[in-house]
Design an enzyme around this catalytic site. Structure first.
Site, PDB file in Angstrom:
ATOM      1  N   ALA A 199       0.917  -1.183  -0.281  1.00 30.72           N
ATOM      2  CA  ALA A 199       0.098   0.065  -0.004  1.00 30.72           C
ATOM      3  C   ALA A 199       0.809   1.248   0.025  1.00 30.72           C
ATOM      4  O   ALA A 199       1.701   1.267   0.732  1.00 30.72           O
ATOM      5  CB  ALA A 199      -0.945   0.043   1.266  1.00 30.72           C
ATOM      6  N   ASP A 200       0.400   2.120  -0.955  1.00 30.87           N
ATOM      7  CA  ASP A 200       1.186   3.536  -0.852  1.00 30.87           C
ATOM      8  C   ASP A 200       0.064   4.367  -0.066  1.00 30.87           C
ATOM      9  O   ASP A 200      -0.988   4.016   0.542  1.00 30.87           O
ATOM     10  CB  ASP A 200       1.564   3.867  -2.205  1.00 30.87           C
ATOM     11  CG  ASP A 200       0.348   4.245  -3.064  1.00 30.87           C
ATOM     12  OD1 ASP A 200      -1.064   4.141  -2.491  1.00 30.87           O
ATOM     13  OD2 ASP A 200       0.354   4.298  -4.354  1.00 30.87           O
ATOM     14  N   SER A 201       0.525   5.763  -0.015  1.00 36.77           N
ATOM     15  CA  SER A 201      -0.415   6.677   0.869  1.00 36.77           C
ATOM     16  C   SER A 201      -1.675   6.622   0.217  1.00 36.77           C
ATOM     17  O   SER A 201      -2.761   6.776   0.914  1.00 36.77           O
ATOM     18  CB  SER A 201       0.271   8.132   0.817  1.00 36.77           C
ATOM     19  OG  SER A 201       0.525   8.475  -0.530  1.00 36.77           O
TER      20      SER A 201
END
Length: 134
Positions: free
Chosen positions: A89-91
């Site tokens: 997951a990224d932001s």
């Protein structure tokens, strides 16, 4: 599950409740498990923290939402201690996960709280905390 952080004391696999009105000046604590009661003990430590883990059902719902948002395969293991970043997951993904949690549980997560969530367990704990306040 309950854990008491006081030197090296820890207790697992127990139901826990904590009266927050006692605040940070807590100097005595009593504990009871399965009908057995233990007397209050004077605490000489300046900090005493009680934390209670979220219900397994809540953790399982969070796991489902995380898997769905990140398009993870069914066989990919995701548990309470799984970190969003390790799962890929990224932001933006984290924002979408929080939005999915808000929708599923009918809650509103403040931006500051949302930014501090890094694991499935932290998300589940926050959800239960917010549901209690409703």
């Amino acid at each position: 599950m309950a854990s008491f952080t006081a030197s090296s004391v820890s207790i697992s696999s127990a139901f826990c409740s904590f009266n927050q009105t006692q605040g940070s000046n807590l100097r005595k604590a009593s504990v009871s498990f399965s009908g057995k009661s233990f007397p209050s003990q004077r605490l000489s430590l300046p900090r005493f923290r009680v934390s209670c883990a979220a219900k397994p059902e809540t953790v399982n719902k969070v796991v489902e939402i995380v898997k769905k948002q990140l398009a993870l395969p069914d066989d990919r293991p995701v548990a309470g201690d799984s970190k969003f970043q390790v799962l890929g997951a990224d932001s933006l993904d984290t924002v979408e996960i929080v939005m999915g949690l808000e929708e599923e549980f009918g809650i509103c997560v403040e931006e500051e709280s949302a930014q501090s969530i890094t694991t499935v367990q932290e998300a589940a704990d926050l959800i239960e905390e917010l549901l209690e306040k409703k």
